[in-house]
Motif scaffolding. Structure first.
Motif, PDB file in Angstrom:
ATOM      1  N   VAL A  76      40.797 -14.023 -13.614  1.00  0.00           N
ATOM      2  CA  VAL A  76      40.455 -12.598 -13.811  1.00  0.00           C
ATOM      3  C   VAL A  76      39.991 -12.378 -15.254  1.00  0.00           C
ATOM      4  O   VAL A  76      38.970 -11.722 -15.501  1.00  0.00           O
ATOM      5  N   ALA A  77      40.748 -12.948 -16.209  1.00  0.00           N
ATOM      6  CA  ALA A  77      40.383 -12.795 -17.627  1.00  0.00           C
ATOM      7  C   ALA A  77      39.040 -13.466 -17.924  1.00  0.00           C
ATOM      8  O   ALA A  77      38.236 -12.958 -18.712  1.00  0.00           O
ATOM      9  N   GLU A  78      38.797 -14.594 -17.254  1.00  0.00           N
ATOM     10  CA  GLU A  78      37.535 -15.323 -17.448  1.00  0.00           C
ATOM     11  C   GLU A  78      36.352 -14.503 -16.930  1.00  0.00           C
ATOM     12  O   GLU A  78      35.278 -14.469 -17.539  1.00  0.00           O
ATOM     13  N   LEU A  79      36.555 -13.834 -15.799  1.00  0.00           N
ATOM     14  CA  LEU A  79      35.501 -12.972 -15.242  1.00  0.00           C
ATOM     15  C   LEU A  79      35.153 -11.873 -16.248  1.00  0.00           C
ATOM     16  O   LEU A  79      33.973 -11.596 -16.500  1.00  0.00           O
ATOM     17  N   GLU A  80      36.178 -11.279 -16.861  1.00  0.00           N
ATOM     18  CA  GLU A  80      35.952 -10.211 -17.847  1.00  0.00           C
ATOM     19  C   GLU A  80      35.195 -10.751 -19.055  1.00  0.00           C
ATOM     20  O   GLU A  80      34.266 -10.117 -19.559  1.00  0.00           O
ATOM     21  N   ARG A  81      35.593 -11.952 -19.512  1.00  0.00           N
ATOM     22  CA  ARG A  81      34.929 -12.550 -20.689  1.00  0.00           C
ATOM     23  C   ARG A  81      33.472 -12.910 -20.408  1.00  0.00           C
ATOM     24  O   ARG A  81      32.666 -12.988 -21.322  1.00  0.00           O
ATOM     25  N   SER A  82      33.153 -13.145 -19.129  1.00  0.00           N
ATOM     26  CA  SER A  82      31.781 -13.539 -18.778  1.00  0.00           C
ATOM     27  C   SER A  82      30.800 -12.376 -18.885  1.00  0.00           C
ATOM     28  O   SER A  82      29.596 -12.550 -18.748  1.00  0.00           O
ATOM     29  N   GLY A  83      31.342 -11.166 -19.106  1.00  0.00           N
ATOM     30  CA  GLY A  83      30.461 -10.004 -19.258  1.00  0.00           C
ATOM     31  C   GLY A  83      30.463  -9.064 -18.075  1.00  0.00           C
ATOM     32  O   GLY A  83      29.856  -7.990 -18.126  1.00  0.00           O
ATOM     33  N   VAL A  84      31.124  -9.447 -16.996  1.00  0.00           N
ATOM     34  CA  VAL A  84      31.228  -8.553 -15.835  1.00  0.00           C
ATOM     35  C   VAL A  84      32.229  -7.441 -16.183  1.00  0.00           C
ATOM     36  O   VAL A  84      33.315  -7.724 -16.699  1.00  0.00           O
ATOM     37  N   PRO A  85      31.875  -6.173 -15.945  1.00  0.00           N
ATOM     38  CA  PRO A  85      32.839  -5.100 -16.202  1.00  0.00           C
ATOM     39  C   PRO A  85      34.010  -5.198 -15.215  1.00  0.00           C
ATOM     40  O   PRO A  85      33.807  -5.117 -14.002  1.00  0.00           O
ATOM     41  N   VAL A  86      35.206  -5.432 -15.732  1.00  0.00           N
ATOM     42  CA  VAL A  86      36.399  -5.612 -14.891  1.00  0.00           C
ATOM     43  C   VAL A  86      37.484  -4.644 -15.339  1.00  0.00           C
ATOM     44  O   VAL A  86      37.703  -4.455 -16.542  1.00  0.00           O
ATOM     45  N   ARG A  87      38.151  -4.030 -14.372  1.00  0.00           N
ATOM     46  CA  ARG A  87      39.361  -3.259 -14.653  1.00  0.00           C
ATOM     47  C   ARG A  87      40.447  -3.758 -13.713  1.00  0.00           C
ATOM     48  O   ARG A  87      40.194  -3.934 -12.508  1.00  0.00           O
ATOM     49  N   VAL A  88      41.623  -3.997 -14.268  1.00  0.00           N
ATOM     50  CA  VAL A  88      42.760  -4.431 -13.459  1.00  0.00           C
ATOM     51  C   VAL A  88      43.704  -3.253 -13.256  1.00  0.00           C
ATOM     52  O   VAL A  88      44.076  -2.575 -14.220  1.00  0.00           O
ATOM     53  N   ILE A  89      44.047  -3.000 -12.010  1.00  0.00           N
ATOM     54  CA  ILE A  89      45.080  -2.022 -11.663  1.00  0.00           C
ATOM     55  C   ILE A  89      46.215  -2.858 -11.085  1.00  0.00           C
ATOM     56  O   ILE A  89      46.029  -3.523 -10.065  1.00  0.00           O
ATOM     57  N   THR A  90      47.359  -2.889 -11.748  1.00  0.00           N
ATOM     58  CA  THR A  90      48.402  -3.788 -11.264  1.00  0.00           C
ATOM     59  C   THR A  90      49.678  -3.052 -10.873  1.00  0.00           C
ATOM     60  O   THR A  90      50.071  -2.080 -11.510  1.00  0.00           O
ATOM     61  N   GLN A  91      50.277  -3.547  -9.788  1.00  0.00           N
ATOM     62  CA  GLN A  91      51.590  -3.058  -9.361  1.00  0.00           C
ATOM     63  C   GLN A  91      52.701  -3.871 -10.029  1.00  0.00           C
ATOM     64  O   GLN A  91      53.872  -3.562  -9.868  1.00  0.00           O
ATOM     65  N   ASN A  92      52.302  -4.911 -10.767  1.00  0.00           N
ATOM     66  CA  ASN A  92      53.277  -5.804 -11.392  1.00  0.00           C
ATOM     67  C   ASN A  92      53.702  -5.279 -12.756  1.00  0.00           C
ATOM     68  O   ASN A  92      52.961  -4.541 -13.403  1.00  0.00           O
ATOM     69  N   VAL A  93      54.879  -5.719 -13.192  1.00  0.00           N
ATOM     70  CA  VAL A  93      55.420  -5.269 -14.477  1.00  0.00           C
ATOM     71  C   VAL A  93      55.579  -6.446 -15.440  1.00  0.00           C
ATOM     72  O   VAL A  93      56.241  -6.341 -16.459  1.00  0.00           O
ATOM     73  N   ASP A  94      54.925  -7.589 -15.098  1.00  0.00           N
ATOM     74  CA  ASP A  94      55.184  -8.831 -15.835  1.00  0.00           C
ATOM     75  C   ASP A  94      54.289  -9.052 -17.055  1.00  0.00           C
ATOM     76  O   ASP A  94      54.531  -9.948 -17.857  1.00  0.00           O
ATOM     77  N   GLY A  95      53.222  -8.264 -17.194  1.00  0.00           N
ATOM     78  CA  GLY A  95      52.347  -8.408 -18.360  1.00  0.00           C
ATOM     79  C   GLY A  95      51.514  -9.676 -18.385  1.00  0.00           C
ATOM     80  O   GLY A  95      50.912 -10.008 -19.407  1.00  0.00           O
ATOM     81  N   LEU A  96      51.432 -10.382 -17.240  1.00  0.00           N
ATOM     82  CA  LEU A  96      50.750 -11.686 -17.246  1.00  0.00           C
ATOM     83  C   LEU A  96      49.224 -11.562 -17.337  1.00  0.00           C
ATOM     84  O   LEU A  96      48.565 -12.474 -17.825  1.00  0.00           O
ATOM     85  N   HIS A  97      48.658 -10.442 -16.876  1.00  0.00           N
ATOM     86  CA  HIS A  97      47.197 -10.267 -17.026  1.00  0.00           C
ATOM     87  C   HIS A  97      46.822 -10.245 -18.508  1.00  0.00           C
ATOM     88  O   HIS A  97      45.847 -10.869 -18.924  1.00  0.00           O
ATOM     89  N   GLN A  98      47.618  -9.517 -19.306  1.00  0.00           N
ATOM     90  CA  GLN A  98      47.336  -9.440 -20.749  1.00  0.00           C
ATOM     91  C   GLN A  98      47.574 -10.790 -21.414  1.00  0.00           C
ATOM     92  O   GLN A  98      46.787 -11.202 -22.279  1.00  0.00           O
ATOM     93  N   LEU A  99      48.636 -11.487 -21.021  1.00  0.00           N
ATOM     94  CA  LEU A  99      48.907 -12.811 -21.604  1.00  0.00           C
ATOM     95  C   LEU A  99      47.779 -13.792 -21.280  1.00  0.00           C
ATOM     96  O   LEU A  99      47.501 -14.704 -22.049  1.00  0.00           O
ATOM     97  N   ALA A 100      47.127 -13.595 -20.134  1.00  0.00           N
ATOM     98  CA  ALA A 100      46.023 -14.484 -19.734  1.00  0.00           C
ATOM     99  C   ALA A 100      44.747 -14.198 -20.517  1.00  0.00           C
ATOM    100  O   ALA A 100      43.806 -14.989 -20.479  1.00  0.00           O
TER     101      ALA A 100
END
Length: 240
Positions: A76-100
């Motif tokens: 997911v983070a790689e897709l965002e870095r590639s220039g594709v506009p990405v927004r994550v809506i998460t039900q999780n509370v683990d913070g792993l998207h940001q760590l990635a």
């Protein structure tokens, strides 16, 4: 030509490869120990010191804060870095998207974060590690250092309302996106689950990636039943 906005709704299933158990799956925490649900129910938590002590012990023992992002979070983070506009809506509370590597401003945490604590009295916040260090030092139910109030994780417990601002932003992203990917979510917990329907109503391409059937499979343009750790990276590579 503008690139299409991709919204990714992530549920517990995206984090199981990181060693964080899901709650409602066939082997989910609530099914194995129905009493565990009380530990994250606001009314029980606030009213029973023993429930709070058990909650702090559970947070200490599960080691969720030591979990690392897996291949799906990294994709997911790689897709965002590639220039594709990405927004994550998460039900999780683990913070792993940001760590990635996902920028924090592009991650909407519907159910808050377990990486911080909040005081139920004066609303001061701080790193969960600080509160857990106090538990390690012998405080079994650490009170707020500022006002003496009850501390809880900065997550939305059962019996609490979602933050209306975060929910509003999630709805706006859902209405604006051209691709909506629901990954690792049972799509049964509202209002988060309803976002899949909103996306479909707005004409977005709806893709469901989940091991079990969901109520929105019949509205999806594509349903993927493969393991998330391999299926999502491949799906996102194809999107790029």
């Amino acid at each position: 030509m503008n690139q299409p906005l991709v919204a990714i709704l992530s549920g517990a299933g995206i984090s199981t490869d990181s060693g964080i158990p899901d709650y409602r799956g066939p082997d989910g925490l609530w099914r194995r120990d129905p009493d565990a649900e009380k530990l994250v129910t606001y009314e029980y938590y606030m009213g029973d010191p023993e429930i709070r002590r058990r909650s702090w012990r559970m947070r200490r023992e599960t080691g969720a804060l030591r979990a690392e992002p897996n291949a799906a979070h990294l994709a997911v983070a790689e897709l965002e870095r590639s220039g594709v506009p990405v927004r994550v809506i998460t039900q999780n509370v683990d913070g792993l998207h940001q760590l990635a590597g996902m920028p924090a401003r592009k991650v909407l945490e519907l159910h808050g974060t377990a990486r911080e604590f909040v005081c139920t009295g004066c609303h001061v916040r701080g790193p969960m590690e600080d509160a857990l260090a106090r538990v390690d030092a012998g405080e079994d139910d650490p009170p707020c250092l500022r006002c003496g109030g009850i501390l809880k994780p900065a997550t939305v417990m059962f019996g609490e309302h979602l933050d209306p601002v975060v929910l509003g932003e999630a709805l706006a992203v859902t209405k604006a996106c051209q691709v909506f990917i629901a990954v690792g979510s049972t799509l049964q917990v509202h209002p988060a689950a309803g976002l899949a329907g909103v996306a479909a109503d707005q004409g977005a391409r709806l893709i469901v990636v989940n091991a079990e059937p969901t109520p929105y499979d019949d509205r999806a343009d594509e349903v993927v039943r493969e393991p998330i750790g391999t299926a999502l990276p491949e799906l996102l590579r194809n999107l790029r």
